[in-house]
Motif scaffolding. Structure first.
Motif, PDB file in Angstrom:
ATOM      1  N   TYR A 110      -5.763  -3.500  -8.228  1.00 27.31           N
ATOM      2  CA  TYR A 110      -5.607  -2.142  -7.719  1.00 27.31           C
ATOM      3  C   TYR A 110      -6.830  -1.826  -6.880  1.00 27.31           C
ATOM      4  O   TYR A 110      -7.955  -1.873  -7.362  1.00 27.31           O
ATOM      5  CB  TYR A 110      -5.483  -1.131  -8.861  1.00 27.31           C
ATOM      6  N   SER A 146      -8.487   1.078  -4.519  1.00 28.04           N
ATOM      7  CA  SER A 146      -8.378   2.474  -4.091  1.00 28.04           C
ATOM      8  C   SER A 146      -8.977   2.639  -2.704  1.00 28.04           C
ATOM      9  O   SER A 146      -9.855   1.890  -2.287  1.00 28.04           O
ATOM     10  CB  SER A 146      -9.095   3.387  -5.079  1.00 28.04           C
ATOM     11  N   ILE A 194      -2.397  -3.941  -4.720  1.00 28.31           N
ATOM     12  CA  ILE A 194      -1.825  -2.679  -4.252  1.00 28.31           C
ATOM     13  C   ILE A 194      -2.993  -1.793  -3.847  1.00 28.31           C
ATOM     14  O   ILE A 194      -4.009  -1.714  -4.530  1.00 28.31           O
ATOM     15  CB  ILE A 194      -0.943  -1.983  -5.319  1.00 28.31           C
ATOM     16  N   GLN A 195      -2.847  -1.152  -2.692  1.00 27.38           N
ATOM     17  CA  GLN A 195      -3.896  -0.282  -2.176  1.00 27.38           C
ATOM     18  C   GLN A 195      -3.331   1.125  -2.043  1.00 27.38           C
ATOM     19  O   GLN A 195      -2.354   1.343  -1.330  1.00 27.38           O
ATOM     20  CB  GLN A 195      -4.385  -0.788  -0.817  1.00 27.38           C
ATOM     21  N   ASN A 196      -3.922   2.062  -2.754  1.00 23.20           N
ATOM     22  CA  ASN A 196      -3.457   3.448  -2.779  1.00 23.20           C
ATOM     23  C   ASN A 196      -4.610   4.416  -2.633  1.00 23.20           C
ATOM     24  O   ASN A 196      -5.744   4.115  -3.025  1.00 23.20           O
ATOM     25  CB  ASN A 196      -2.755   3.767  -4.110  1.00 23.20           C
ATOM     26  N   SER A 232       0.846  -1.191   0.000  1.00 24.06           N
ATOM     27  CA  SER A 232       0.000   0.000   0.000  1.00 24.06           C
ATOM     28  C   SER A 232       0.880   1.238   0.000  1.00 24.06           C
ATOM     29  O   SER A 232       2.069   1.184   0.317  1.00 24.06           O
ATOM     30  CB  SER A 232      -0.925   0.011   1.220  1.00 24.06           C
ATOM     31  N   ASN A 233       0.260   2.348  -0.373  1.00 26.22           N
ATOM     32  CA  ASN A 233       0.919   3.649  -0.364  1.00 26.22           C
ATOM     33  C   ASN A 233       2.184   3.672  -1.221  1.00 26.22           C
ATOM     34  O   ASN A 233       3.200   4.226  -0.815  1.00 26.22           O
ATOM     35  CB  ASN A 233       1.227   4.087   1.065  1.00 26.22           C
TER      36      ASN A 233
END
Length: 90
Positions: free
Chosen positions: A63, A65, A38-40, A16-17
């Motif tokens: 992905y 969010s 992935i966490q953004n 993440s980030n």
């Protein structure tokens, strides 16, 4: 983290980030266990992670969010968002 995965303590790994496309590619190339997700934060200042999302799509990384609604209040003032809101409320 990879040892935990290898020992059966995790089914998938994620990050993440990560807002740097090159950093994500480097991590991906060097990881024995590829990230599954992935966490953004998802907002205009990062150009909505366009290059990161493209890379994720190519590598079959999910992905995810977060901060999507609160980070983008101007979006809700658009005609499209208002019309969509009325459509799903009907």
């Amino acid at each position: 983290m990879e040892k935990i995965f290898d020992n059966g303590g995790a089914k998938q790994l994620g990050i993440s980030n990560c807002y740097d496309h090159q950093q994500l590619e480097l991590l991906y190339r060097n990881a024995n266990v590829k990230p599954a997700v992935i966490q953004n934060r998802f907002y205009a200042e990062t150009k909505y992670d366009r290059t990161i999302r493209d890379f994720c799509q190519q590598q079959r990384i999910i992905y995810q969010s977060f901060w999507t609604l609160t980070a983008n209040p101007k979006v809700f003032g658009t005609c499209h968002a208002s019309n969509f809101g009325r459509e799903i409320s009907a």
